[in-house]
Structure formats: C-alpha cells, structure tokens
Design an enzyme around this catalytic site. Structure first.
Site, PDB file in Angstrom:
ATOM      1  CG  ASP A 147     -30.249 -21.285  15.555  1.00 59.83           C
ATOM      2  OD1 ASP A 147     -29.155 -20.771  15.822  1.00 59.83           O
ATOM      3  OD2 ASP A 147     -31.322 -20.665  15.608  1.00 59.83           O
ATOM      4  CG  HIS A 189     -28.843 -17.712  17.435  1.00 56.32           C
ATOM      5  ND1 HIS A 189     -29.720 -18.396  16.623  1.00 56.32           N
ATOM      6  CD2 HIS A 189     -29.225 -16.416  17.378  1.00 56.32           C
ATOM      7  CE1 HIS A 189     -30.591 -17.549  16.101  1.00 56.32           C
ATOM      8  NE2 HIS A 189     -30.313 -16.336  16.542  1.00 56.32           N
ATOM      9  CB  SER A 191     -33.094 -14.928  16.506  1.00 55.22           C
ATOM     10  OG  SER A 191     -32.396 -14.879  15.308  1.00 55.22           O
TER      11      SER A 191
END
Length: 765
Positions: free
Chosen positions: A144, A217, A547
């Site tokens: 990520d 994220h 996600s």
C-alpha cells in the site's frame, strides 16, 4: 478507496481502461522511440552454461538489444526475469530471444478506496478463535502507501518475540528509522525503482522516500487487517469506541509501493516477491489496474506463486460499480472482495424553509450554523461557469454565495474539495447532492464547513425548491453517531461487479465485507479529507471503498490461518465463502443500494462474510496448484503463458486429456449457456474438516420465473472422519433465453451441524 472523494471514483472507473491505455501508450512510444518499463519473464532452466548467475544472463540479454537500458529489478522467486526501460522495438527484439517467455509493458495501478468487529461478531474473538491469541506468529503483509508507525494501532504490548522464521526488516529512509518497528509492526519496506524510472525522483517535500505513509491509505488498511485494540478511538467525536483490527494478535509487515503518481507493477511484483521471502502468511492488496489476461497481470502473476507457497492473497474488487463487468483482480487464486455497509451511520438532517426535512450524512465537527434558517442557493445559480453547479475551484461568485448554504452537485472533483470552494467564496455551509450517477448512495465526509451529503431524490427536490422559491432558506442539523441501522449490510453502489470478463466461468467477486464508513488509523501527514488544504490532523479516519473491505478479509484469513494451520489458501477462502450469508434474518435478500433490489451473486459473490461460522465450516472446497494448471489449460493458455505464471517450462497440458473450467474445484458456480439454451456439467470435491456426518443437498436456480434445472449426483454425502473427500457432479439445463439474460440460485449441503452454501450465476450469451 475514496481517499480523495470523487477523484478516486474517477480513477477507479478509469482503471478498467488501464490495460487499453497501456497499449495505446506503448504504441505512441514506439512512434517516438520513447522508453517505458517492461517486465521480462525468463525461463530459468534455459540459462546458457556460459553464465554462472542468472543475473548475468539477464543483463546480457538486455545488452543484446540496448546499449542504454539497465536492469531495474531482478525477480528470482515469484517470477524469473527482470524489469527494464525499453523502447517498443527493443521489447519486441527481446521477445524473440531464446529463453524469453513474455515481455509485458508495465501497468500503473490505483488504490481502491470501530464498530466492525462487533458487526462481524468478533467482539468475542478469543472465544471464537481460541488459537488466535497463541497464533500471533501469523504475519499479514500489506502492499500500500506505507505506514505511520507511531499510531497506537501498532502497539506491541502483550506480544511475544518476533516469529523465529521472519526474514523481513525495517528499512530506513527520510523520516523513518529502523527503531520504528517493534513486535507488532515487524517489517516496513519501500519500493520505488519502477516509479522513479517512470516519473522521476520522488519529491521529498511532498512525500517521504521511506516506508512512512504520507497518504493515510496504507495505515488505514494495515490497521484494519491487524491493528491492536485502541480504546477511545474516534474521528472528530464520531464513531467513538475501541478500534481494533480483525486479527489484533497478528503481526504486520508493510510494503510501500504506492506514491503520489500511482503504484507501478514492477515495484508491486518486487514487493510481493520480497514479502513472500520475508515470510508473510497473508498478502493484502487494496489496489488494482483493470482487467487483463492473468499472465499479463503482475498482481495475478505474483499471487500465483504466493499461493503455491501457501500464502493467502486477498485483493479489492474495485470501486467502479454499480456497472456490470467492472471488477479487477479476478484470478481464481486471488480472493476478490466487494464492499457492503455496517449498521452504523452518521446522520445529518437538512431542513428547508418549506418545512420539508431530508436525511443525509456528515462527519462535520466544528462551529455550527445559526439556529435560525440560513439563505439557500443552488451553485448553478451562483456561477458564470458551465461547471458551476459542481462547485469547481473558482467557479462560484462570492457576492452570490456569501453567508448562504450552497447546494453543490456531486461529481468530477472531490466531495470535500467542494466545501473548500464554498468556504473560500464566503459560503456558510454546503449540501452535497447526488446526481443519477450515484443515486441514493451516501458516503460520510469530514467536511471543512457545515455540510451534509444527500441522495439524488432529496437533491432533485432541493434544487427545485432553490430555483422556485423567491427566498429559499435551509438549516443543517448534525445527529452524531447512530448504530443499529437497518437493513444492514447493503451492497455499496461503488463496489465493482461481475461477471469476470477474463474467465466468465469463474464467479467473481467472491464475497463482500464492510467497506463503507470504516474507522481505522490514519497518517499524521494529511487531514481526514486527504486534501492539501486540510490542516486538521487526526489519529483515526473514516473512509470508504473496497480498499477497506479487502483488509477485513485479510485479517479474517489470518485468524483462520492461526486456527487451522494446515489449511491451504483455497480452503480458507472456501470457509469464508460457504459460510457467508446472502439474506437478512427476516428471509429477504441483502439489498443493493444502487437498485434498491436484492443483490445477486454478480454483486456479492457468496454473500457477506460471517467469521463466527467460517472457523467451523464443516466442508471445504480445496484447490491445489496442479488444479490451477489444469484450469490454465482449460482456458487455452499456451506453454509460454503458463510458464510465465507457474514457472514450469515443460508443456503442462497433455493432448490426451480434456480440460474444463467447470472442473476447477471452486466454491461457487458460474454457468454459461448459448441463447438457444443447453446443458453444462460441473464437478466438485469437498473435504470434511468437521465431525463425521451426513450432508444432503438442495439446489435451485432461475431467471425470473423461468427455472433452470439443477441436478446433483449423489444427493447425499456421508463422512466418517476428518480429512475425508467426497466428489459430486452438478448438471445444469436451461431452455432458450435472450442473450444477456441472467439467472441466479444456490446449492446447499446441510448436515445436523453445518450448512455449506454456494452461489449459482447463470448467463445466456
């Protein structure tokens, strides 16, 4: 994910076309002689004896076609070969060399972007998974944007020593020291050679050239999968409580592959290789790059070799829904995860001067609007721009919006960015109204001024009111956090849908998990909106996307790995799928927010994950690596294409055998008929992982009121011991139907103690 609001929706939709875009870019580069990155797959056994090391052979092969190119990465385990910057002519010259299997152009991937443990029944994790405390040697690897290691979600209190077989490390870089890792966060690496070759050096004024997460994220996904329990977590007072990951006793290793300019396949493939060699048990990838043949998809290639080594790989389906055939990461050795809602919401009420009250959502926390109604205006009437209704930057006339609540249409630019535009123009508040593109789907945002999002129906009424009333007014009331929302879950409209365009005979997505308004740890570099102008800093953030659903399944897979250390990745996926539910307690099917109708297996796969049942599924559909090779033969892949995936250079497909996709031992059924109708036979084998017992089958499917005949032989399976296998066949038959018609159903094996359920999707092509 929805990290930057609408921008990410656009990126997710655009991702479907990335492969085509890559081809077009390559063609243009050929005309201009420009260089781009290619991944060169080599046959390891074809190395000439003149070379001692494979790396020497790779370098020589590259030098034979280019004096200027250098090797970016060598790949030694998941694939054999290297990556390099080449012209199209050089790449074509390489393809004709002995020992070269394939030369694939690099693809740019995009990120697909609390109460969850309670919603999933995991508030009693230790009771449901008694091995999960002692099973803290399970390691979840997350590819990520990196990690913010100081967050308490990575606290290692109570954990034992780092697992003895762990080979990973904590790499240093600017703003990141090796001491940032501990017994919880046991590894942190970064990969940017491919990125910098394509985009130039990382701008360290904008992001750290290190494992540090400047985006948020990666911190969010890794803490969702396996974050430690943190009491008193919240976002600006919303969703207050204890936040913890799905597998709070598992270890975390992060691999930063995504940067400001995207995530590049040469970096992703190298990170997957390193993660496997480091010793991860689960790989979680909340990113994707559209659809392509599996041998051209770097994630699929890397995931195949990871699967061979017993590593469970879960990937997000994508955020390009609700259109059909929009999902990515559809390889059958990957667990593909869609998104649903929780039973928690963040309501806000918009009250118009007409007296009408409309419900929306918001995570706004700050100075409230006046208690008296505020003038209300539609942005399209406060702009000289054709894009004014969207509240694009600089599009609003300050004299017309000063002190007013502005109604902005959703779309094109980021949702929270619209609030900045209204605020900069002197507006007092904002109502963000969905258009037909988003319907009634609501995603809560941490707005920078009093603001709320509403559905299309409410938005249409508000526009009409603002345009017709001579003195329109409005107010917004924020109602905090509410739990127990029903019905829940519902399928998120953004969640990408099947069918699987690469292999229609494999039903995807596999299942759905929570992916809307998820609270998890966040980066200290950016505010909750992820926008540059947001000066707020928070320890936790609430965001939405597949996600977010992907790491839920990654963490649950870690729990199952701890509880059943002898299970294969396919067995773990089977347990999660066959115990999923596709309806509510009242018997109605899970709803799709995009249509308001019951969702289908093309939307949810097997259904919504139910970990409390997955730990004891009764039967599992297991798949070995050799079975996947047979599958590749069935879809007519040639020797070099199969070798690129499996690294087996001998001809894997025998001319004396008949191969069929319908023979792959998948826990779901995807049936394709011609428009004239016909029959199709599927074979399956189930393994008993529970107590002895007898299972009886029920099966049915239909397209509306038109039945599909489903016959199962034998109709009863008896198991006398754990590990015993039994096989059965399913014959599907249907009459003629118009091309494009879909039908759905379920096949269920039931015993006194277990229910093992598989979805059925039928398509007339």
């Amino acid at each position: 994910m929805w990290r930057h609001g609408e921008t990410c929706v656009i990126l997710a939709i655009a991702a479907v076309a990335l492969v085509a875009a890559a081809t077009a870019t390559a063609a243009a580069a050929a005309v201009r002689g420009e260089r781009r990155t290619y991944i060169v797959h080599m046959s390891r056994s074809a190395k000439p004896n003149d070379f001692v090391e494979h790396g020497e052979w790779y370098a020589a092969s590259l030098q034979s076609v280019s004096d200027a190119a250098t090797v970016l990465y060598t790949y030694d385990t998941l694939v054999h070969g290297y990556s390099a910057r080449l012209t199209r002519a050089e790449a074509e010259a390489l393809e004709s060399q002995p020992g070269v299997l394939l030369v694939n152009p690099e693809v740019r991937y995009e990120l697909h972007t609390t109460r969850t443990p309670e919603f999933l029944g995991l508030d009693r994790t230790d009771a449901l998974f008694p091995q999960s405390n002692t099973g803290s040697d399970v390691i979840v690897g997350v590819l990520d944007t990196g990690v913010w290691p100081e967050r308490p979600s990575y606290d290692d209190a109570g954990l034992g020593p780092v697992p003895a077989g762990w080979k990973g490390k904590c790499e240093e870089g600017n703003d990141f020291n090796a001491s940032a890792c501990n017994k919880k966060l046991i590894g942190a690496r970064f990969f940017l050679t491919g990125y910098e070759a394509a985009k130039g050096p990382v701008d360290t004024s904008k992001e750290s050239r290190s494992p540090r997460d400047n985006d948020g994220h990666g911190t969010h996904t890794s803490s969702t999968a396996a974050g430690s329990a943190v009491r008193g977590a919240d976002l600006l007072g919303y969703a207050a409580g204890t936040a913890k990951g799905m597998a709070p006793h598992a270890r975390v290793a992060t691999y930063k592959v995504c940067w400001v300019g995207g995530c590049f396949s040469s970096d992703i493939l190298k990170a997957m290789e390193v993660a496997v060699n480091d010793g991860v048990d689960v790989l979680s990838l909340s990113l994707g790059g559209g659809t392509a043949d599996y041998y051209r998809d770097s994630i699929a290639v890397g995931a195949y070799s990871a699967m061979e080594r017993g590593i469970f790989v879960s990937c997000s389906a994508g955020n390009a829904g609700p259109g059909s055939a929009t999902l990515s990461n559809g390889a059958p050795w990957i667990t593909t995860v869609g998104a649903g809602t929780l039973d928690r919401d963040f309501p806000a009420h918009v009250v118009l001067g007409s007296g009408k009250n409309y419900s929306g959502v918001s995570l706004y926390s700050g100075k409230q609007l006046p208690t008296t109604p505020v003038p209300f205006i539609y942005a399209g009437n406060a702009s000289n721009s054709s894009m004014g209704a969207l509240c694009m930057s600089g599009s609003l006339i300050p004299e017309k919006v000063a002190g007013k609540i502005v109604l902005c249409d959703r779309g094109t630019n980021a949702r929270v960015q619209k609030g900045f535009v209204v605020k900069d123009a002197g507006g007092a508040g904002m109502v963000l109204a969905n258009t037909a593109a988003n319907g009634e789907e609501l995603v809560a945002d941490a707005h920078v001024l009093p603001g709320a999002g509403v559905g299309q129906k409410a938005g249409d009424t508000m526009r009409a009111y603002a345009l017709s009333d001579p003195n329109p007014t409005a107010s917004i009331v924020f109602a905090g956090t509410q739990v127990g929302i029903q019905p829940s879950p519902v399928v998120a409209a953004f969640s990408s849908r099947g069918p699987n365009t690469v292999t229609p005979g494999i039903l995807k997505p596999d299942l759905i998990a929570p992916g809307v308004n998820i609270l998890a740890a966040w980066s200290g570099s950016v505010g909750p909106s992820g926008l540059a102008g947001d000066s707020r800093r928070v320890g936790f953030n609430i965001i939405s996307g597949t996600s977010m659903s992907c790491p839920h399944v990654s963490g649950l897979a870690a729990l199952l790995r701890a509880a059943h250390q002898d299970w294969s990745p396919a067995a773990i996926r089977s347990a999660l799928m066959t115990t999923s539910y596709n309806g509510y307690p009242n018997g109605n099917g899970i709803l799709d927010v995009a249509t308001g109708l019951p969702a289908t297996p093309l939307d949810v796969g097997a259904g919504h994950v139910d970990p409390s049942k997955a730990v004891d599924p009764g039967l599992v559909y297991d798949i070995a690596a050799a079975d996947y090779v047979d599958f590749l033969c069935a879809i007519n892949y040639g020797p070099m294409q199969i070798a690129a995936l499996t690294k087996h250079t001998t001809d894997a497909c025998s001319g004396n055998r008949t191969y069929a996709v319908t023979a792959l031992n998948y826990p779901s059924f995807s049936v394709t008929f011609p428009a004239t109708g016909g029959t199709e036979k599927h074979t399956r084998t189930v393994t008993n992982v529970g107590q002895p017992g007898t299972y009886k089958v029920t099966a049915s499917a239909s397209a509306g009121s038109t039945p599909v005949t489903v016959s199962v032989e034998p109709s009863t399976l008896t198991f006398t011991k754990s590990g015993e296998k039994q096989s059965y066949t399913v014959n599907f038959a249907a009459a003629a139907m118009p091309s494009g018609t879909n039908g759905f159903g379920r096949l269920v094996w039931s015993s006194d103690h277990h229910v093992v359920s598989s979805p059925i999707a039928v398509t007339w092509s």
